[in-house]
Design a protein around this motif. Structure first.
Motif, short mmCIF file in Angstrom:
data_model
loop_
_atom_site.label_atom_id
_atom_site.label_comp_id
_atom_site.label_asym_id
_atom_site.label_seq_id
_atom_site.Cartn_x
_atom_site.Cartn_y
_atom_site.Cartn_z
N THR A 60 5.65 16.60 6.58
CA THR A 60 5.40 16.82 5.15
C THR A 60 3.92 16.88 4.82
OG1 THR A 60 5.53 14.46 4.76
CG2 THR A 60 7.58 15.73 4.46
N ARG A 61 3.04 16.86 5.85
CA ARG A 61 1.59 16.90 5.63
C ARG A 61 1.15 15.78 4.68
NH1 ARG A 61 -1.74 19.77 8.76
NH2 ARG A 61 -0.53 21.28 9.90
N PRO A 62 1.42 14.53 5.06
CA PRO A 62 1.13 13.42 4.16
C PRO A 62 -0.37 13.15 4.05
CG PRO A 62 1.78 12.58 6.29
CD PRO A 62 2.00 14.08 6.34
N ASP A 63 -0.75 12.41 3.01
CA ASP A 63 -2.13 11.93 2.88
C ASP A 63 -2.39 10.76 3.82
OD1 ASP A 63 -3.30 13.53 0.77
OD2 ASP A 63 -1.76 12.65 -0.50
N VAL A 64 -1.38 9.91 3.97
CA VAL A 64 -1.53 8.70 4.78
C VAL A 64 -0.27 8.49 5.62
CG1 VAL A 64 -1.95 6.19 4.76
CG2 VAL A 64 -2.88 7.62 2.92
N VAL A 65 -0.45 8.15 6.89
CA VAL A 65 0.66 7.74 7.75
C VAL A 65 0.58 6.22 7.93
CG1 VAL A 65 1.61 7.86 10.10
CG2 VAL A 65 0.80 9.95 8.96
N PHE A 66 1.70 5.55 7.73
CA PHE A 66 1.80 4.11 7.93
C PHE A 66 2.64 3.84 9.16
CE2 PHE A 66 1.07 4.58 3.40
CZ PHE A 66 0.11 3.62 3.15
N ALA A 67 2.11 3.03 10.08
CA ALA A 67 2.84 2.71 11.30
C ALA A 67 2.91 1.19 11.44
CB ALA A 67 2.14 3.33 12.51
N LEU A 84 0.84 -1.21 0.00
CA LEU A 84 0.00 0.00 0.00
C LEU A 84 0.87 1.25 0.00
CD1 LEU A 84 -2.76 -0.96 2.60
CD2 LEU A 84 -3.03 -0.77 0.12
N ALA A 85 2.01 1.19 0.68
CA ALA A 85 2.85 2.37 0.86
C ALA A 85 3.91 2.52 -0.23
CB ALA A 85 3.53 2.30 2.23
N GLY A 98 9.70 6.34 -9.03
CA GLY A 98 8.37 6.90 -8.89
C GLY A 98 7.77 6.59 -7.53
N ARG A 99 8.01 5.37 -7.05
CA ARG A 99 7.49 4.99 -5.73
C ARG A 99 8.19 5.78 -4.63
NH1 ARG A 99 8.18 -0.41 -7.25
NH2 ARG A 99 9.60 -0.67 -5.51
N SER A 100 9.47 6.02 -4.81
CA SER A 100 10.22 6.79 -3.82
C SER A 100 9.66 8.22 -3.71
CB SER A 100 11.70 6.79 -4.22
OG SER A 100 12.40 7.77 -3.51
N LEU A 101 9.37 8.83 -4.84
CA LEU A 101 8.78 10.18 -4.83
C LEU A 101 7.39 10.16 -4.21
CD1 LEU A 101 9.72 11.81 -8.24
CD2 LEU A 101 9.70 12.93 -6.01
N LEU A 102 6.61 9.14 -4.58
CA LEU A 102 5.26 8.98 -4.02
C LEU A 102 5.32 8.91 -2.50
CD1 LEU A 102 2.19 8.04 -4.79
CD2 LEU A 102 3.05 5.79 -4.13
N ARG A 103 6.25 8.12 -1.97
CA ARG A 103 6.36 7.97 -0.52
C ARG A 103 6.72 9.30 0.13
NH1 ARG A 103 9.37 3.28 -2.07
NH2 ARG A 103 11.32 4.27 -1.44
N ARG A 104 7.69 9.99 -0.45
CA ARG A 104 8.12 11.26 0.14
C ARG A 104 7.01 12.29 0.17
NH1 ARG A 104 13.93 12.44 -2.58
NH2 ARG A 104 14.99 10.74 -1.51
N HIS A 106 3.56 11.87 -0.36
CA HIS A 106 2.20 11.55 0.07
C HIS A 106 2.10 10.74 1.36
CE1 HIS A 106 0.32 13.20 -3.49
NE2 HIS A 106 1.26 12.63 -4.21
N PHE A 107 3.19 10.11 1.78
CA PHE A 107 3.11 9.20 2.92
C PHE A 107 4.08 9.59 4.02
CE2 PHE A 107 2.09 5.84 -0.53
CZ PHE A 107 0.76 6.23 -0.56
N GLY A 108 3.70 9.26 5.27
CA GLY A 108 4.60 9.38 6.40
C GLY A 108 4.74 8.01 7.05
#
Ligand code: ADP
Ligand code: ADP
Length: 222
Positions: A156-163, A49-50, A74-80, A82-84
């Motif tokens: 970074t004000r992400p859309d989704v945080v993954f823990a 998902l992340a 592309g995934r690396s940019l996406l993570r930076r 949109h995601f925390g």
């Protein structure tokens, strides 16, 4: 609306099928716990998902856009963007003060050191860590270090945080404090949250849960 979704996710490692066709939706602002025994596929689901790994089959939709076929870059940019991420204790850079650990993701997105540090100090203050800004991770308690990790995930004000097992190295009371900060700060920041855990007490902090077994979702509850 649906912020993030996985559809028909399959992931194999050699002869092992870690995910055998998983569907999951994450609504705007929702906190979702992913529970299940060790080896059931929880971390693999989070990684797919992340954008940490790509699934062999299926789609990952971020606000309706399929992000599952992106390149490594592309995934690396996406993570930076949109995601925390909050992982088990020990993820912070040991040589860097708390405020620099928190500032780093903002700098990777292009903020100046000055702006990033100012924002980092604000996040640390709002998470109860005023006065701790220049301490290194080894000079913080386990719970304080995980609150630094929460600040780093949110700057970074992400859309989704993954823990992934965010309280795995903490005692029960400290783990509850960290979950309270994680859930409340993530909600206040407008992000959705996915928490992988084998701990019922941790899952109880999330508004909804799914249970994974042998790479399949076998239960869901609110
Ligand atoms: P959980 O997070 O529920 O403990 P995982 O998602 O880590 O489960 O693992 C699911 C299954 O996939 C397990 O059988 C595990 O051994 C296997 N697995 C996970 N990652 C890898 C990997 N990088 N290489 C080989 N097998 C893996
Ligand atoms: P506050 O009073 O600061 O708003 P609460 O202690 O009421 O904070 O907790 C905020 C949210 O966390 C509430 O939705 C509450 O149901 C939930 N919560 C509080 N304690 C626990 C707990 N031990 N386990 C699971 N959820 C909890």
């Amino acid at each position: 609306g649906i912020r993030l979704a996985g559809h028909g996710l399959v992931k194999r490692f050699g002869a092992t099928t870690a995910l055998a066709g998983v569907d999951v939706d994450l609504a705007d602002g929702e906190a979702l716990a992913v529970t299940g025994p060790s080896g059931s596929g929880k971390s693999t689901l989070l990684h797919c998902l992340a954008g940490i790994t790509s699934a062999d089959e299926g789609a990952v939709l971020l606000r309706g856009e399929d992000v599952s076929r992106l390149s490594e870059r592309g995934r690396s940019l996406l993570r930076r963007k949109h995601f925390g991420f909050v992982f088990q204790f020990g993820q912070l850079l040991a040589e860097l003060p708390a405020q620099e650990n928190v500032a780093l993701p903002a700098m990777l997105l292009g903020a100046s050191r000055k702006d990033a540090t100012r924002q980092a100090r604000q996040w640390l203050g709002s998470l109860g860590l005023a006065g701790m800004e220049t301490r290194r991770p080894g000079e913080l308690s386990g719970g304080q270090a995980q609150r630094v990790a929460v600040a780093r995930a949110l700057i970074t004000r992400p859309d989704v945080v993954f823990a992934d097992e965010p309280t795995g190295a903490l005692d029960q009371a400290t783990g509850a404090e960290v979950m309270k900060v994680l859930v409340e700060a993530t909600r206040a920041a407008g992000a959705s949250l996915v928490v992988v855990t084998h701990d019922e007490n941790v899952a109880a902090w999330c508004g909804r849960r799914i249970e994974v077994r042998d790479g399949r979702v076998v239960g869901a509850a609110r």
